[in-house]
Design a protein around this motif. Structure first.
Motif, mmCIF file in Angstrom:
data_model
loop_
_atom_site.group_PDB
_atom_site.id
_atom_site.type_symbol
_atom_site.label_atom_id
_atom_site.label_comp_id
_atom_site.label_asym_id
_atom_site.label_seq_id
_atom_site.Cartn_x
_atom_site.Cartn_y
_atom_site.Cartn_z
ATOM 1 N N THR A 203 0.775 -1.299 0.191
ATOM 2 C CA THR A 203 -0.021 0.157 0.091
ATOM 3 C C THR A 203 0.826 1.242 0.059
ATOM 4 O OG1 THR A 203 -1.847 -1.191 1.257
ATOM 5 C CG2 THR A 203 -1.946 1.109 1.057
ATOM 6 N N PHE A 204 1.846 1.342 0.774
ATOM 7 C CA PHE A 204 2.637 2.361 1.082
ATOM 8 C C PHE A 204 4.275 2.181 0.241
ATOM 9 C CE2 PHE A 204 -0.496 3.177 4.266
ATOM 10 C CZ PHE A 204 -0.622 4.574 4.247
ATOM 11 N N THR A 205 4.453 1.000 0.525
ATOM 12 C CA THR A 205 5.877 0.312 0.059
ATOM 13 C C THR A 205 5.721 -0.680 -0.630
ATOM 14 O OG1 THR A 205 6.495 -0.467 2.213
ATOM 15 C CG2 THR A 205 6.912 2.002 1.875
ATOM 16 N N TRP A 206 6.629 -1.096 -1.597
ATOM 17 C CA TRP A 206 6.686 -2.549 -1.958
ATOM 18 C C TRP A 206 7.368 -3.415 -0.774
ATOM 19 C CZ3 TRP A 206 5.282 -3.828 -6.752
ATOM 20 C CH2 TRP A 206 5.177 -2.595 -7.712
ATOM 21 N N ILE A 207 6.664 -4.868 -1.017
ATOM 22 C CA ILE A 207 7.366 -5.821 -0.089
ATOM 23 C C ILE A 207 8.658 -6.259 -0.642
ATOM 24 C CG2 ILE A 207 6.839 -8.481 0.670
ATOM 25 C CD1 ILE A 207 3.921 -7.906 -0.414
ATOM 26 N N ASP A 289 6.764 -7.605 11.260
ATOM 27 C CA ASP A 289 5.927 -7.727 10.111
ATOM 28 C C ASP A 289 6.987 -7.789 8.794
ATOM 29 O OD1 ASP A 289 4.177 -7.602 8.093
ATOM 30 O OD2 ASP A 289 3.615 -5.400 8.352
ATOM 31 N N VAL A 290 6.781 -9.114 8.192
ATOM 32 C CA VAL A 290 7.420 -9.601 6.762
ATOM 33 C C VAL A 290 6.882 -8.760 5.719
ATOM 34 C CG1 VAL A 290 5.787 -11.117 6.405
ATOM 35 C CG2 VAL A 290 8.042 -11.628 5.504
ATOM 36 N N ILE A 291 5.703 -8.278 5.946
ATOM 37 C CA ILE A 291 5.210 -7.290 4.625
ATOM 38 C C ILE A 291 5.493 -5.905 4.653
ATOM 39 C CG2 ILE A 291 2.976 -6.676 3.231
ATOM 40 C CD1 ILE A 291 3.564 -9.574 3.260
ATOM 41 N N ASN A 292 5.518 -5.370 5.848
ATOM 42 C CA ASN A 292 6.014 -3.791 5.940
ATOM 43 C C ASN A 292 7.086 -3.595 6.776
ATOM 44 O OD1 ASN A 292 3.374 -2.359 4.930
ATOM 45 N ND2 ASN A 292 2.554 -3.846 6.075
ATOM 46 N N GLU A 293 7.624 -2.333 6.535
ATOM 47 C CA GLU A 293 8.813 -1.714 7.374
ATOM 48 C C GLU A 293 8.620 -0.354 7.749
ATOM 49 O OE1 GLU A 293 12.188 -2.301 4.702
ATOM 50 O OE2 GLU A 293 11.218 -0.730 3.264
ATOM 51 N N ASP A 298 6.572 5.780 8.018
ATOM 52 C CA ASP A 298 7.033 7.247 7.740
ATOM 53 C C ASP A 298 6.039 7.839 6.741
ATOM 54 O OD1 ASP A 298 9.050 6.723 9.316
ATOM 55 O OD2 ASP A 298 10.408 6.421 7.994
ATOM 56 N N LYS A 299 5.798 6.983 5.637
ATOM 57 C CA LYS A 299 4.576 7.687 4.716
ATOM 58 C C LYS A 299 3.434 7.758 5.511
ATOM 59 C CE LYS A 299 6.306 6.644 0.299
ATOM 60 N NZ LYS A 299 5.846 6.229 -1.222
ATOM 61 N N ALA A 300 2.840 7.042 6.410
ATOM 62 C CA ALA A 300 1.743 7.506 6.958
ATOM 63 C C ALA A 300 1.562 8.541 7.855
ATOM 64 C CB ALA A 300 1.278 6.079 8.017
ATOM 65 N N GLY A 306 -2.665 11.911 8.885
ATOM 66 C CA GLY A 306 -2.035 10.488 9.182
ATOM 67 C C GLY A 306 -1.285 10.267 10.423
ATOM 68 N N GLU A 307 -1.457 9.005 10.711
ATOM 69 C CA GLU A 307 -0.854 8.620 12.001
ATOM 70 C C GLU A 307 -0.100 7.146 11.912
ATOM 71 O OE1 GLU A 307 -1.809 8.048 16.857
ATOM 72 O OE2 GLU A 307 -3.307 8.748 15.639
ATOM 73 N N GLY A 308 0.869 6.836 12.153
ATOM 74 C CA GLY A 308 1.613 5.620 11.811
ATOM 75 C C GLY A 308 2.131 4.990 13.070
ATOM 76 N N LYS A 309 2.185 3.871 13.578
ATOM 77 C CA LYS A 309 2.654 3.315 14.587
ATOM 78 C C LYS A 309 3.234 1.855 14.435
ATOM 79 C CE LYS A 309 0.254 6.275 18.049
ATOM 80 N NZ LYS A 309 1.245 6.896 18.501
#
Length: 336
Positions: A203-207, A289-293, A298-300, A306-309
């Motif tokens: 969604t935000f970055t490539w796997i 998480d194997v899908i996200n980093e 950061d993008k969220a 936006g708020e990312g945690k």
């Protein structure tokens, strides 16, 4: 409507602004009851269980039975709806107070709506929750006319939400459901009050390649049981924490004939698209998480609202791995 609630209603009607006449109070009470009954019976026409479930045999029958067993893990009352659509029947589980704000849930790949069993009690406390089974994956939705594009997928979701008469709603998506939730949000901004994404895929970055992904590839030539075991090990920080009842349903679902279509269409959204989001957005990912980093978070955090945690000691299945923590963060965000 419980009988014990009627005196309370009459008491509320008995104020200086309401005529004291018995006839008027009775009329207002009857009007209130009619409105309440209209709300209760709003989806009555969708409650009939279709023949593809009642007449199921073999693996399908076993899967539907396992699905129902998982629903016993839900700590709240619910009703199941079967909504006719252009492409088949949409299965939706409804929980929560009827007069609350609507909240729509889109589950992860091959997970079905029962994946929300550790979260549904918290989510339905203050919201009327609609958990939708994706029609192209294992669940109780049933495909009769094929879907040829992602745009048709989003059109199908919109058709379901229109049938539910949802003028506005909150939206939560997990993994692939997170990507679909983002896609739906971008084309339906005027109706979505807020957006929660749990470990959204692509969604935000490539796997990016990782050891866990390589292990999953390596087991492709192993037995089905080993493939599932390795997949779960890479997706969850604590597989033992996942209910055996749910795992049984999940494994039976993987044995069904279903296509994971449009995987190649799941590309990260552009910065321009992300910046166009008008509603508040909460993004949660697990530290394992194997899908996200961290780039996802950061993008969220760069979004206008936006708020990312990052959730500690959680994998891709963070809504199960750290259910209590995730529930608290979602509850605070949805009610702010």
């Amino acid at each position: 409507m419980k009988k014990e609630n009627i005196p309370n209603i009459l008491g509320k009607l008995n104020c200086s602004l309401v005529p004291k006449s018995y006839a008027m109070r009775t009329f207002m009470l009857l009007t209130f009851l009619v409105l309440q009954m209209g709300c209760v019976n709003k989806y009555e026409k969708y409650k009939k269980v279709p023949e593809y479930i009642t007449g199921a045999t073999g693996l399908n029958a076993a899967y539907y039975k396992a699905y129902d067993e998982t629903l016993k893990l839900w700590d709240v009352s619910y009703e199941e709806l079967y909504i006719p659509t252009t492409n088949g029947t949409a299965h939706v589980i409804v929980s929560g107070p009827r007069n609350s704000e609507p909240l729509v849930l889109l589950h992860g790949m091959n997970a079905s709506s029962t994946m929300w069993y550790p979260n549904i009690e918290s989510l339905s406390k203050d919201h009327l929750v609609f958990a939708v089974d994706f029609i192209l994956e294992p669940g109780k939705s049933h495909l009769s006319n094929d879907i040829e594009s992602v745009e048709e997928v989003i059109g199908w979701y919109k058709e379901v939400l229109t049938a539910l008469e949802l003028d506005s709603y909150h939206l939560i998506g997990a993994s692939r459901g997170g990507w679909l939730a983002m896609k739906l949000a971008l084309s339906n901004q005027e109706k979505i009050k807020s957006l929660v994404l749990l470990s959204p895929a692509q969604t935000f970055t490539w796997i990016k390649p990782s050891m866990d992904l390589f292990k999953n590839i390596a087991t492709l030539f192993s037995s089905k049981e080993k493939q599932i075991a390795q997949s779960l090990e890479s997706m969850s920080s604590d597989v033992a924490n996942i209910s055996d009842v749910y795992l049984n349903q999940y494994k039976l679902g993987l044995e069904q004939d279903s296509e994971n279509k449009f995987i190649t269409s799941m590309k990260p959204f552009s910065d321009e698209e992300l910046k166009s989001l008008q509603m508040p957005v909460l993004v949660l990912i697990g530290d394992e998480d194997v899908i996200n980093e961290e780039g996802t978070v950061d993008k969220a955090n760069m979004l206008a609202k936006g708020e990312g945690k990052i959730i500690e000691n959680a994998g891709h299945f963070l809504s199960i791995d750290q259910a209590e923590t995730v529930n608290k963060k979602m509850d605070a965000f949805l009610n702010q």
